[in-house]
Design a protein around this motif. Sequence first.
Motif, PDB file in Angstrom:
ATOM      1  N   SER A 202       0.825  -1.215   0.000  1.00 11.44           N
ATOM      2  CA  SER A 202       0.000   0.000   0.000  1.00 11.44           C
ATOM      3  C   SER A 202       0.856   1.260   0.000  1.00 11.44           C
ATOM      4  N   LEU A 204       4.176   1.272  -1.064  1.00  4.82           N
ATOM      5  CA  LEU A 204       5.089   1.261  -2.207  1.00  4.82           C
ATOM      6  C   LEU A 204       4.460   1.818  -3.481  1.00  4.82           C
ATOM      7  N   VAL A 205       3.225   1.426  -3.744  1.00  5.73           N
ATOM      8  CA  VAL A 205       2.564   1.874  -4.977  1.00  5.73           C
ATOM      9  C   VAL A 205       2.242   3.368  -4.860  1.00  5.73           C
ATOM     10  N   PRO A 206       2.687   4.173  -5.824  1.00  5.18           N
ATOM     11  CA  PRO A 206       2.415   5.611  -5.747  1.00  5.18           C
ATOM     12  C   PRO A 206       0.911   5.881  -5.583  1.00  5.18           C
ATOM     13  N   PHE A 207       0.601   6.788  -4.673  1.00  6.27           N
ATOM     14  CA  PHE A 207      -0.803   7.019  -4.331  1.00  6.27           C
ATOM     15  C   PHE A 207      -1.612   7.505  -5.531  1.00  6.27           C
ATOM     16  N   TYR A 209      -1.570   6.387  -8.352  1.00  5.48           N
ATOM     17  CA  TYR A 209      -1.990   5.252  -9.183  1.00  5.48           C
ATOM     18  C   TYR A 209      -3.196   4.509  -8.587  1.00  5.48           C
ATOM     19  N   TYR A 210      -3.533   4.814  -7.358  1.00  2.00           N
ATOM     20  CA  TYR A 210      -4.632   4.101  -6.692  1.00  2.00           C
ATOM     21  C   TYR A 210      -5.934   4.161  -7.489  1.00  2.00           C
ATOM     22  N   LYS A 211      -6.153   5.286  -8.180  1.00  2.07           N
ATOM     23  CA  LYS A 211      -7.431   5.425  -8.890  1.00  2.07           C
ATOM     24  C   LYS A 211      -7.590   4.398 -10.014  1.00  2.07           C
ATOM     25  N   TYR A 212      -6.476   3.838 -10.461  1.00  5.10           N
ATOM     26  CA  TYR A 212      -6.543   2.843 -11.537  1.00  5.10           C
ATOM     27  C   TYR A 212      -6.751   1.422 -11.001  1.00  5.10           C
ATOM     28  N   ALA A 213      -6.767   1.274  -9.684  1.00  2.00           N
ATOM     29  CA  ALA A 213      -6.747  -0.067  -9.087  1.00  2.00           C
ATOM     30  C   ALA A 213      -7.967  -0.898  -9.447  1.00  2.00           C
ATOM     31  N   ALA A 214      -7.727  -2.132  -9.809  1.00  2.00           N
ATOM     32  CA  ALA A 214      -8.807  -3.088 -10.025  1.00  2.00           C
ATOM     33  C   ALA A 214      -8.814  -4.051  -8.834  1.00  2.00           C
ATOM     34  N   PHE A 217      -5.349  -5.355  -6.945  1.00  2.00           N
ATOM     35  CA  PHE A 217      -4.661  -4.503  -5.980  1.00  2.00           C
ATOM     36  C   PHE A 217      -5.491  -4.331  -4.707  1.00  2.00           C
TER      37      PHE A 217
ATOM     38  N   ILE B 190       0.508  -1.275 -10.333  1.00  2.00           N
ATOM     39  CA  ILE B 190      -0.850  -1.443  -9.802  1.00  2.00           C
ATOM     40  C   ILE B 190      -1.472  -2.784 -10.173  1.00  2.00           C
ATOM     41  N   ARG B 278      -4.047   5.311   3.339  1.00  2.00           N
ATOM     42  CA  ARG B 278      -4.206   5.183   1.891  1.00  2.00           C
ATOM     43  C   ARG B 278      -5.277   4.151   1.539  1.00  2.00           C
TER      44      ARG B 278
END
Lengths: 285, 285
Positions: A202, A204-207, A209-214, A217, B190, B278
């Motif tokens: 949580s 490590l992944v740039p925040f 990019y969260y909006k693209y999460a399926a 993730f 992601i 997050r």
Amino acid sequence: MKMFKKVTIIGVGLIGGSLGMAIRSANLAEEIIGVTRHKYTLNLAKRHKAINRGTLNIKRAIQDADLVIVATPVFRIVEIVRNIIPRIKRGCIITDVGSVKGVIVKEIEKIPRIRKREIYFVGGHPMAGSEKSGISSARGNLFKDSFCFLTETPITNQQALAKIKRFWRKLGAEVEVLSPQKHDSIVAYISHLPHILAYHLSVLVPFEYYKYAAGSFLDMTRIASSSPELWRDICSMNTREIDRVLKTYGASISYLRSFINQGRYKKLSDLFKKAKRRRDSCNKD
Amino acid sequence: MKMFKKVTIIGVGLIGGSLGMAIRSANLAEEIIGVTRHKYTLNLAKRHKAINRGTLNIKRAIQDADLVIVATPVFRIVEIVRNIIPRIKRGCIITDVGSVKGVIVKEIEKIPRIRKREIYFVGGHPMAGSEKSGISSARGNLFKDSFCFLTETPITNQQALAKIKRFWRKLGAEVEVLSPQKHDSIVAYISHLPHILAYHLSVLVPFEYYKYAAGSFLDMTRIASSSPELWRDICSMNTREIDRVLKTYGASISYLRSFINQGRYKKLSDLFKKAKRRRDSCNKD
């Protein structure tokens, strides 16, 4: 006759509250007393029918109890048992639900009344829970089809162990008895590592990019919503086993990376296939 | 007037099949033709109402199509586009759903009819799916509230891009247009990393411990049930970005390990808290 006359649950959160509900519906106790630190939680616990009576006074709550369940945050278990032990009646069984067993069992078994077996201690760890916490997330069927570890040491009283084993089975759990050390080594893999990895991923992944999460993730990080304090404490109490597992983990990540950057795709797909076979086997029921 | 007269979907599996269903229910095409390699899948696709007509003959299927969607395994996309290109009508749009974009877009844009913009190619990647595969898992609402990447390069035709953007929006997806390179770098984090980690964790944890698994481990490994061949191919096609992410990942695991074995619990709980903040933000809707 019911299994216990008076059960006292210290800490009525997700696990303690669910235990109260489950004990009630399995009809295992004549009376369930809950202890919390805040009046508010106590009222909630009563409203959820997790306990018959509640109090903020721990010493009054444990008087004449046959079974005391310590369901507080893992870091407080030893201290609580030390505090209550002088007032516990002879022959009472104390158990806990802490995610770490080595240090807890070791410290508790140093207490003279436990060592002399005037009072029995059986370490416990139900493998149930959620990333949520608190009495509001509690449910009476939390332990149904779950797994519960109980610890055994040279100090353990066999009758008390057998009774706690029966107790968990009646709540729907499958029980395994093992040494505290073996427990800590198993859960480092199957529970502590996954939690640490979820937190780590949580962060490590740039925040952005969260909006693209399926789903992938989101599934991998769901338990990063768990209590940070609880997991810090677990890491500080099972340090040796967690460190060992993380060392192995880091080394095997490097190894897997080499499959990819050296183009060893046969090795890579063999690993993926093995993983799928194993994971698919969990979906059979 | 409908958005497309004839849409041809090559590969009617989870994504291709769901696309067919979604196109039908959004009423975006007069006719949906499906192409598969096996008669059996074709019949299933018709029974699931994912296509109007189906054929095993790819060259017949694409004749007069306005939109060709290549929804085959990612490794076959370039080869399929090369094979069909001579028979595609001028002005047709080709798009794909492959999880990697760099190599695919680069190779396809080398094809003369694409480079000369007789036929338009728009790279696509819907961030939807499941660890399951095949037409039997397809569903018409798979793309609702999902995210879809579309690629743009100097070769990209703006009208074709705008149309494919509109197309995905009508299926319920939020669309982001970016370069193939940027796409590959984002999904390495992601999507590709989580999948690789799920496979890795499934193999690392001793199989005899699986029976103790609670929700945490099962969630973290769910996507290890995904197709090993698909993920081997993705690794082989996005090697550079995945290697970069795995390198960062391995280094930060060592760092996190040092928090635990050096007793830096404040650092550890700060990391856990940041992770929770997050991850909790994903649950707001």
